[in-house]
Each structure stands twice: as C-alpha cells, then as structure tokens.
Design an enzyme around this catalytic site. Structure first.
Site, short mmCIF file in Angstrom:
data_model
loop_
_atom_site.label_atom_id
_atom_site.label_comp_id
_atom_site.label_asym_id
_atom_site.label_seq_id
_atom_site.Cartn_x
_atom_site.Cartn_y
_atom_site.Cartn_z
CD GLU A 222 -2.84 -1.15 2.41
OE1 GLU A 222 -4.05 -1.30 2.21
OE2 GLU A 222 -2.36 -1.02 3.55
CB CYS B 216 1.51 5.78 11.62
SG CYS B 216 1.94 7.42 11.12
CB CYS C 212 3.48 -2.22 13.48
SG CYS C 212 3.55 -1.90 11.70
CB CYS D 226 3.18 7.35 3.31
SG CYS D 226 3.65 6.11 4.54
CB CYS E 59 7.39 -5.43 8.14
SG CYS E 59 8.78 -4.64 9.01
CB CYS F 169 6.87 -3.34 15.85
SG CYS F 169 8.58 -2.93 15.41
N1 SAH Z 1 9.86 -0.02 9.57
C1 SAH Z 1 10.04 1.40 9.59
C2 SAH Z 1 9.07 2.17 8.73
C3 SAH Z 1 7.62 1.78 8.71
S1 SAH Z 1 6.57 2.21 10.05
C4 SAH Z 1 9.99 1.91 11.01
O1 SAH Z 1 9.63 1.16 11.89
O2 SAH Z 1 10.36 3.04 11.24
C5 SAH Z 1 6.44 3.94 10.12
C6 SAH Z 1 6.18 4.46 11.50
O3 SAH Z 1 4.87 4.12 11.97
C7 SAH Z 1 7.15 3.88 12.52
O4 SAH Z 1 7.58 4.89 13.41
C8 SAH Z 1 6.27 2.89 13.25
O5 SAH Z 1 6.77 2.56 14.51
C9 SAH Z 1 4.96 3.63 13.29
N2 SAH Z 1 3.82 2.79 13.61
C10 SAH Z 1 3.67 1.47 13.35
N3 SAH Z 1 2.49 1.02 13.79
C11 SAH Z 1 1.86 2.08 14.36
C12 SAH Z 1 0.61 2.25 14.97
N4 SAH Z 1 -0.25 1.24 15.09
N5 SAH Z 1 0.30 3.49 15.44
C13 SAH Z 1 1.16 4.50 15.29
N6 SAH Z 1 2.35 4.41 14.70
C14 SAH Z 1 2.71 3.20 14.25
#
Ligand code: SAH
Length: 411
Positions: free
Chosen positions: A129, A380, A156, A142, A149, A153
């Site tokens: 996406e 995000c 996420c 974005c 991935c 985490c």
């Molecule tokens: N893998 C990279 C880039 C993708 S995520 C990274 O982790 O930086 C982009 C951003 O969104 C990251 O800061 C991630 O931690 C954040 N993110 C992921 N899931 C989220 C959520 N459910 N709510 C808010 N931010 C989130």
C-alpha cells in the site's frame, strides 16, 4: 490468515549483500525462498545501466535517455505517447524496460480527497500500500519498501503478518510515479501539483532492503531525465534502528532525513515494542543516529507512538528528554492507531499533552503527528494489505469515506 501474508524466511541466499546486517535481519531479497524477482524495469537501473540495457536490446544508447524522460519527466509508460521514438522500437523498448509492475487493486480516499490510499498488487500477487497526503504547502507520499515486514513490532499491523519479500527499486519508485501522475493530471483536489516529500513509512523496514531503497532514493531525487527530481531533503527513511545500516547510510553522501522509531527510552520496554532492540540497544541506536546527524547536518526525527499506560508515563517523557538533550533531534509523537485485535490503544489526551509538555520543557523540539488516513486504515502502522485484500473483497474500487476528519497537526 490469507496466504499472501505468510511470512517468508527472512534470510537471503548466500552471497546477497546484507548491508552489514546479520543474515537473519537483512531481510530476504527479492527472489528469496524461490520467489521470482519482479521484471527488470528502467527505474531499477542507474543511467549507465539503462544505456547498457538499451544497447543490449540492439538500440542506440540515447534511447535510454528518451525512455527515461517519458517515465520520470512525462510520467508515462505508454508506448503510444512516445512519438520521438521510432514506431517500430517503441513497443519493444517499453516492453523490455517499462513493464507494468503494480496494478491498483483498490483506492480509498478521505479528507475531501486529499488523502488517498492505494492497494497495489504486484506481479506475483504480493500486496503493498501507499498513501498520498496533500497539505496546503506540500504533498507527501508514504511508500512501502517491502511486502510485509520482518521486524515484528507488536503494535504495528504490517509487523503482524511477517515479511513476504523485498520490493524492487522500481516497485518503490512506481508508487511515487503513480502519485505524481494523479497530481499532474489534476485528480487530487487542489489543482495540478507535484510530489514534494516521500516518506519510507509504509509497509516494511527500508534499511532491511538497503540496496533497493538506496537505488529508489537516487531515482526519486536525480533530476529528470535520470529521476523524478524530488529534493533529497524532502525524503525520509524511517527505521526500527538497524545500526550497521544507519552507519552505512551516513556514508552515502545523501541529504535524506533519518527517522528512528524509538517508542521507548528504556531497553526493558523497547525490547518488547521494537524486538530488534534485543540486538541493538537504545544507546547504540541513538549513537548511530547522532553520527548520522553529524555527518549529514540533518536533524533526526525520533518517532514515538504514544500507547496508553505502556510508554506514555511522565517519567518516560523525562527520560526521553534526557536522552535527546543537546542533540540534533526532533520528536514526532504519534497517537497509536490501534490495530485489529491489539490490546493497546492511544494515550489519553491529557497524558499526550503532559508528555509533549515535558519534552518541550526539556528543550526538545516536539510535534504531534497528524492522524491522516485513519478512516481508511491508511494511518501509521495500519497498512496491512493482505489481510484486507482477503477479507474485504466487496468494497468498491473507490470509496469516498466521509470527510469529517480534522486536518490534524503538522506531520
Ligand atoms: N519499519 C520502519 C518504517 C515503517 S513504520 C519503522 O519502523 O520506522 C512507520 C512508523 O509508523 C514507525 O515509526 C512505526 O513505529 C509507526 N507505527 C507502526 N504502527 C503504528 C501504529 N499502530 N500506530 C502509530 N504508529 C505506528
């Protein structure tokens, strides 16, 4: 679980450059685990590579420049538009160097059409996406750097499904070209426009797909005809904190912004929220970030998703302020976007205000990220294409979700 979401092994085959990462963290490369690679595309190649490819097709080398000008300058890959190329060679060149890589499967819009998420299907059925966000003064794309991935985490959505594969450089660039085309064609409310910013904050860990992300950055930022001509200063690479890759990035002579997804100032909590922290601790990640800032002169963005009663305590704000004091850093607070099935949710507004105020009191520049795209699961951490592709096939191709959302704050 949809089959497209099944994680592939994340170690690459022998010989794949890992960007200095341990094999298990390098991310599979395109083609890992028997997956065929995406077709070769002009945007995978640097100028010399494109000329060589033209020569390999029995064409004169300058044809590569002409083709590049069509793709990066006029944003077209339709041979019918390429009247400066001999009719006989157009189709052949386009077929060989401009294969269609991504097909838009679904488009969702909100914020009066100024936020637009596209679900893309790749040649092998992998889904990714991208999100276009138009603001009064800029347009941010974005983009995804991987299908899925491998960083896992727990808050996420993408992290839940595991890694499917790396995207090719051209698959990354194609997401931006599509946005640029929509803007140039006046499809996005606000009149014709251009992409000014690109953030690698879609699906995937960009530094686990190092070589292709770097190639994509060069294609995005090289001036036409070699690329799209987007300023490197408008490009942000966001990472969980793969230290060797951050160190390598600092040596590339680029001026892209680095964003570090910190989410906790202490290793105890960060080990849980960002599992790769078990390999590289907070202090190591930040040391690499400050070295990056020192080399590039660019302020590092510290991303911090505020999760209710998990990482939003006042003492953690103070601890974060102490870690960042005196550094070339800026904190982006992101109210957590809850993902389906997650036990976590966004912090209470008063806790967010307190967290922000304590950072500010500590002299740390801080903003609260806007929550654009929440209504279309485009905010995000909400990008989880395979799950939705499998569970919501009946949605119309373009659904204008109501536009009542607040414009939010600077992102
Ligand atoms: N893998 C990279 C880039 C993708 S995520 C990274 O982790 O930086 C982009 C951003 O969104 C990251 O800061 C991630 O931690 C954040 N993110 C992921 N899931 C989220 C959520 N459910 N709510 C808010 N931010 C989130």
């Amino acid at each position: 679980m949809p089959s497209a979401a099944l994680p592939a092994p994340i170690s690459g085959p022998p010989g794949e450059p890992t960007g200095g990462l341990p094999a298990g963290l390098a991310g599979g490369l395109t083609g890992t685990a028997g997956r065929p690679s995406p077709p070769r595309h002009l945007a995978d190649l640097d100028p010399a590579g494109r000329q060589a490819a033209a020569a390999g097709l029995g064409q004169q080398r300058f044809r590569a420049d002409q083709l590049s000008r069509h793709y990066f300058g006029r944003l077209t890959d339709d041979p019918g538009d390429m009247t400066d190329l001999p009719a006989g060679t157009r189709a052949e060149l386009a077929a060989a160097l401009l294969p269609r890589l991504l097909t838009a499967e679904r488009e969702l819009t909100c914020d009066q059409g100024t936020t637009r998420k596209t679900l893309w299907r790749a040649f092998d059925g992998a889904y990714v996406e991208s999100v276009l966000m138009r603001y009064p003064d800029r347009v941010t794309m974005c983009v995804s750097s991987q299908a899925g991935c491998g960083m896992a985490c727990p808050f996420c959505a993408t992290g839940q499904a595991g890694l499917t594969r790396n995207l090719s450089a051209a698959e990354i660039v194609a997401q931006v070209v599509a946005g640029a085309r929509a803007l140039a064609g006046g499809e996005v409310p606000g009149g014709p426009g251009r992409v000014s910013n690109v953030v690698f904050m879609g699906m995937g860990e960009p530094l686990a797909n190092y070589a292709r992300v770097l190639a994509a950055v060069r294609r995005l930022s090289d001036p036409v005809p070699d690329g799209l001509g987007i300023s490197q200063r408008g490009i942000t690479i966001s990472t969980v904190g793969l230290v060797p890759a951050i160190e390598r990035l600092a040596g590339e002579g680029l001026s892209v912004r680095l964003a570090v997804s910190l989410h906790a100032p202490d290793d105890g909590l960060r080990d849980e929220l960002v599992p790769v922290n078990r390999r590289w601790k907070v202090a190591e990640v930040l040391a690499a970030a400050w070295a990056y800032a020192g080399t590039t002169g660019r302020r590092v963005s510290i991303e911090y998703a505020l999760i209710r009663d998990i990482n939003d305590q006042a003492w953690r704000a103070d601890a974060l302020a102490a870690l960042l004091a005196g550094q070339l850093a800026h904190v982006n607070l992101i109210p957590l976007n809850p993902t389906p099935g997650s036990r976590w949710t966004a912090s209470r507004p008063r806790d967010m205000r307190e967290f922000e105020a304590r950072l500010a009191a500590g002299g740390i520049p801080v903003t609260v990220r806007d929550t654009r795209g929440t209504q279309i699961d485009g905010a995000c951490g909400q990008l989880a294409a395979p799950a939705r592709a499998a569970t919501a096939p009946a949605r119309p191709a373009t659904a204008a979700i109501n536009a009542g959302g607040s414009p939010g704050r600077a992102g």
